[in-house]
Each structure stands twice: as C-alpha cells, then as structure tokens.
Write a protein that holds these residues in place. Structure first.
Motif, PDB file in Angstrom:
ATOM      1  N   LEU A  74       7.755  -0.044   2.639  1.00 46.85           N
ATOM      2  CA  LEU A  74       6.767  -0.715   1.793  1.00 46.85           C
ATOM      3  C   LEU A  74       7.461  -1.817   1.006  1.00 46.85           C
ATOM      4  O   LEU A  74       8.630  -1.699   0.669  1.00 46.85           O
ATOM      5  CB  LEU A  74       6.141   0.273   0.798  1.00 46.85           C
ATOM      6  CG  LEU A  74       5.458   1.504   1.370  1.00 46.85           C
ATOM      7  CD1 LEU A  74       5.089   2.453   0.251  1.00 46.85           C
ATOM      8  CD2 LEU A  74       4.231   1.100   2.151  1.00 46.85           C
ATOM      9  N   PHE A  75       6.740  -2.858   0.688  1.00 44.82           N
ATOM     10  CA  PHE A  75       7.262  -3.876  -0.217  1.00 44.82           C
ATOM     11  C   PHE A  75       6.978  -3.409  -1.638  1.00 44.82           C
ATOM     12  O   PHE A  75       5.853  -3.025  -1.966  1.00 44.82           O
ATOM     13  CB  PHE A  75       6.600  -5.230   0.048  1.00 44.82           C
ATOM     14  CG  PHE A  75       7.099  -6.305  -0.867  1.00 44.82           C
ATOM     15  CD1 PHE A  75       8.348  -6.869  -0.665  1.00 44.82           C
ATOM     16  CD2 PHE A  75       6.335  -6.730  -1.936  1.00 44.82           C
ATOM     17  CE1 PHE A  75       8.828  -7.854  -1.515  1.00 44.82           C
ATOM     18  CE2 PHE A  75       6.807  -7.708  -2.794  1.00 44.82           C
ATOM     19  CZ  PHE A  75       8.055  -8.269  -2.582  1.00 44.82           C
ATOM     20  N   GLY A  78       4.895  -0.307  -2.647  1.00 48.48           N
ATOM     21  CA  GLY A  78       3.437  -0.339  -2.558  1.00 48.48           C
ATOM     22  C   GLY A  78       2.758  -0.718  -3.858  1.00 48.48           C
ATOM     23  O   GLY A  78       1.544  -0.566  -3.991  1.00 48.48           O
ATOM     24  N   ASP A  80       2.957  -3.882  -5.339  1.00 42.99           N
ATOM     25  CA  ASP A  80       2.609  -5.299  -5.423  1.00 42.99           C
ATOM     26  C   ASP A  80       1.175  -5.474  -4.938  1.00 42.99           C
ATOM     27  O   ASP A  80       0.841  -5.070  -3.823  1.00 42.99           O
ATOM     28  CB  ASP A  80       3.561  -6.121  -4.547  1.00 42.99           C
ATOM     29  CG  ASP A  80       3.355  -7.615  -4.712  1.00 42.99           C
ATOM     30  OD1 ASP A  80       2.254  -8.100  -4.353  1.00 42.99           O
ATOM     31  OD2 ASP A  80       4.278  -8.294  -5.183  1.00 42.99           O
ATOM     32  N   ARG A  82      -0.435  -7.909  -3.782  1.00 43.84           N
ATOM     33  CA  ARG A  82      -0.605  -8.726  -2.575  1.00 43.84           C
ATOM     34  C   ARG A  82      -0.275  -7.950  -1.303  1.00 43.84           C
ATOM     35  O   ARG A  82      -0.805  -8.237  -0.246  1.00 43.84           O
ATOM     36  CB  ARG A  82       0.251  -9.975  -2.644  1.00 43.84           C
ATOM     37  CG  ARG A  82      -0.311 -10.983  -3.651  1.00 43.84           C
ATOM     38  CD  ARG A  82       0.596 -12.153  -3.757  1.00 43.84           C
ATOM     39  NE  ARG A  82       1.785 -11.660  -4.460  1.00 43.84           N
ATOM     40  CZ  ARG A  82       2.873 -12.370  -4.651  1.00 43.84           C
ATOM     41  NH1 ARG A  82       2.955 -13.577  -4.187  1.00 43.84           N
ATOM     42  NH2 ARG A  82       3.889 -11.868  -5.311  1.00 43.84           N
ATOM     43  N   TYR A  83       0.629  -6.985  -1.400  1.00 44.93           N
ATOM     44  CA  TYR A  83       1.047  -6.232  -0.224  1.00 44.93           C
ATOM     45  C   TYR A  83       0.391  -4.857  -0.167  1.00 44.93           C
ATOM     46  O   TYR A  83       0.118  -4.340   0.905  1.00 44.93           O
ATOM     47  CB  TYR A  83       2.571  -6.072  -0.192  1.00 44.93           C
ATOM     48  CG  TYR A  83       3.295  -7.376   0.014  1.00 44.93           C
ATOM     49  CD1 TYR A  83       3.557  -7.851   1.282  1.00 44.93           C
ATOM     50  CD2 TYR A  83       3.707  -8.142  -1.074  1.00 44.93           C
ATOM     51  CE1 TYR A  83       4.215  -9.050   1.476  1.00 44.93           C
ATOM     52  CE2 TYR A  83       4.361  -9.335  -0.892  1.00 44.93           C
ATOM     53  CZ  TYR A  83       4.618  -9.789   0.384  1.00 44.93           C
ATOM     54  OH  TYR A  83       5.259 -10.978   0.558  1.00 44.93           O
ATOM     55  N   VAL A  88       4.826  -2.591   5.750  1.00 46.24           N
ATOM     56  CA  VAL A  88       5.127  -3.905   6.311  1.00 46.24           C
ATOM     57  C   VAL A  88       6.040  -3.773   7.524  1.00 46.24           C
ATOM     58  O   VAL A  88       6.382  -4.759   8.160  1.00 46.24           O
ATOM     59  CB  VAL A  88       5.773  -4.842   5.264  1.00 46.24           C
ATOM     60  CG1 VAL A  88       4.775  -5.182   4.171  1.00 46.24           C
ATOM     61  CG2 VAL A  88       7.044  -4.240   4.700  1.00 46.24           C
ATOM     62  N   ASP A 113       2.007  -9.056  11.412  1.00 47.69           N
ATOM     63  CA  ASP A 113       1.548  -9.035  10.024  1.00 47.69           C
ATOM     64  C   ASP A 113       2.111 -10.253   9.293  1.00 47.69           C
ATOM     65  O   ASP A 113       3.332 -10.382   9.140  1.00 47.69           O
ATOM     66  CB  ASP A 113       2.019  -7.739   9.358  1.00 47.69           C
ATOM     67  CG  ASP A 113       1.563  -7.601   7.923  1.00 47.69           C
ATOM     68  OD1 ASP A 113       1.191  -8.601   7.286  1.00 47.69           O
ATOM     69  OD2 ASP A 113       1.589  -6.463   7.420  1.00 47.69           O
ATOM     70  N   ASP A 115       2.213 -10.972   6.160  1.00 43.20           N
ATOM     71  CA  ASP A 115       3.001 -10.603   4.983  1.00 43.20           C
ATOM     72  C   ASP A 115       4.398 -10.133   5.384  1.00 43.20           C
ATOM     73  O   ASP A 115       5.394 -10.474   4.749  1.00 43.20           O
ATOM     74  CB  ASP A 115       2.295  -9.512   4.174  1.00 43.20           C
ATOM     75  CG  ASP A 115       1.065 -10.039   3.447  1.00 43.20           C
ATOM     76  OD1 ASP A 115       1.045 -11.237   3.105  1.00 43.20           O
ATOM     77  OD2 ASP A 115       0.136  -9.250   3.234  1.00 43.20           O
ATOM     78  N   ALA A 116       4.482  -9.349   6.457  1.00 43.29           N
ATOM     79  CA  ALA A 116       5.782  -8.872   6.935  1.00 43.29           C
ATOM     80  C   ALA A 116       6.622 -10.045   7.422  1.00 43.29           C
ATOM     81  O   ALA A 116       7.835 -10.095   7.187  1.00 43.29           O
ATOM     82  CB  ALA A 116       5.593  -7.838   8.043  1.00 43.29           C
ATOM     83  N   ARG A 118       6.440 -13.058   6.295  1.00 36.23           N
ATOM     84  CA  ARG A 118       6.875 -13.757   5.079  1.00 36.23           C
ATOM     85  C   ARG A 118       8.129 -13.083   4.497  1.00 36.23           C
ATOM     86  O   ARG A 118       9.084 -13.742   4.105  1.00 36.23           O
ATOM     87  CB  ARG A 118       5.734 -13.721   4.058  1.00 36.23           C
ATOM     88  CG  ARG A 118       5.703 -14.907   3.169  1.00 36.23           C
ATOM     89  CD  ARG A 118       4.406 -14.950   2.404  1.00 36.23           C
ATOM     90  NE  ARG A 118       4.777 -15.000   1.009  1.00 36.23           N
ATOM     91  CZ  ARG A 118       4.208 -14.349   0.036  1.00 36.23           C
ATOM     92  NH1 ARG A 118       3.192 -13.569   0.270  1.00 36.23           N
ATOM     93  NH2 ARG A 118       4.621 -14.477  -1.184  1.00 36.23           N
ATOM     94  N   LEU A 119       8.119 -11.743   4.487  1.00 41.28           N
ATOM     95  CA  LEU A 119       9.289 -11.003   4.019  1.00 41.28           C
ATOM     96  C   LEU A 119      10.481 -11.240   4.936  1.00 41.28           C
ATOM     97  O   LEU A 119      11.617 -11.381   4.471  1.00 41.28           O
ATOM     98  CB  LEU A 119       8.981  -9.504   3.962  1.00 41.28           C
ATOM     99  CG  LEU A 119       8.067  -9.058   2.838  1.00 41.28           C
ATOM    100  CD1 LEU A 119       7.729  -7.587   2.996  1.00 41.28           C
ATOM    101  CD2 LEU A 119       8.714  -9.313   1.493  1.00 41.28           C
TER     102      LEU A 119
END
Length: 146
Positions: A74-75, A78, A80, A82-83, A88, A113, A115-116, A118-119
C-alpha cells in the motif's frame, strides 16, 4: 550499573509501524519490479529511547509475505486519500538478508494502475526516501544504563 529486563507482549497489541530509509533498485525479474530493504537493525528513536529490532532467523517472521499471505503493498499504509487502501502492487517475495541483518523484498507495481505507475516513476527517479512496514514485537529486552 546496568539492568536488563525482558518483557513479553501479548499478541493483542496493535501493529506498529517501522520506518526505514529506502534502499531500492530495479529487480532483474521484470520492468515493474524493484528490490528494496524494508527494515534493519539501525537504531530508531521511539518514546525517548533507542529501539533496535533484531534481524536473526529466530527473531523475524515473514510468513505474512508468503504466497497467499496477508501482506500487501500500500502507499502510505492506505492512509493517503488519493491512493486509499487499494494495493498498488504486490510483494513477490521477502527474505531475511542474514549477512547485512536486513529484511528485503522484491515488489511488483501494477502495470495497469496509473497511481502505481506514478509511484514507479518516483522510485526510478529516486524521489522516495523511506519505506515502512507494519510489524508486531512479541518480546522486548529493555536495557537500562544507570
């Protein structure tokens, strides 16, 4: 004078968060995979004391990271908005590096994903500096120097 006291904690204590500096590199197994160190014996200041987690085979239980285990990637745990709590990615494997006395893992970020991804970009550019893992401490050894 030095005193040593052992304390057994019951398993009802909630999980604790352990923050470690991020040691991360691309894993050889795939484009979306990274190898990272997520804990070590580096002392951490907590409640006015220095805490050191042992990294020996009898002190570390990585069974939550086994296939089918309850470990998730998890970012920000869990938290955040946004995430959220949606993973992720996944932990491919985790192990104890006995030589360096660290826990390491290969993680895989979700290629579908945004978001993933982006990470992943932040990892590749070295923009993230820390990683944390939820853990439970089942036994403490408190050493007081007087």
């Amino acid at each position: 004078m030095r005193t040593v006291k052992e304390m057994n904690r019951n398993h009802e204590d909630g999980p604790r968060l352990l923050l470690s500096s991020l040691e991360c590199r691309a894993a050889e197994e795939g484009a979306n995979r990274f190898e990272l160190s997520f804990s070590s014996e580096t002392p951490v200041s907590r409640w006015g004391c220095r805490e050191i987690l042992l990294h020996t085979p009898d002190a570390v239980d990585l069974s939550r990271f086994a296939p089918g285990g309850a470990g998730s990637l998890l970012f920000a745990h869990g938290m955040d908005p946004r995430y959220g709590k949606l993973p992720v990615g996944r932990v491919v494997r985790a192990w104890l590096d006995e030589a360096e006395r660290k826990c390491r893992a290969v993680i895989e970020l979700d290629a579908d994903d945004p978001d993933a991804q982006r990470l992943q970009g932040k990892l590749e550019r070295g923009m993230l500096s820390g990683v944390s893992v939820g853990c439970k401490v089942h036994q403490w050894l408190e050493i007081c120097l007087l």
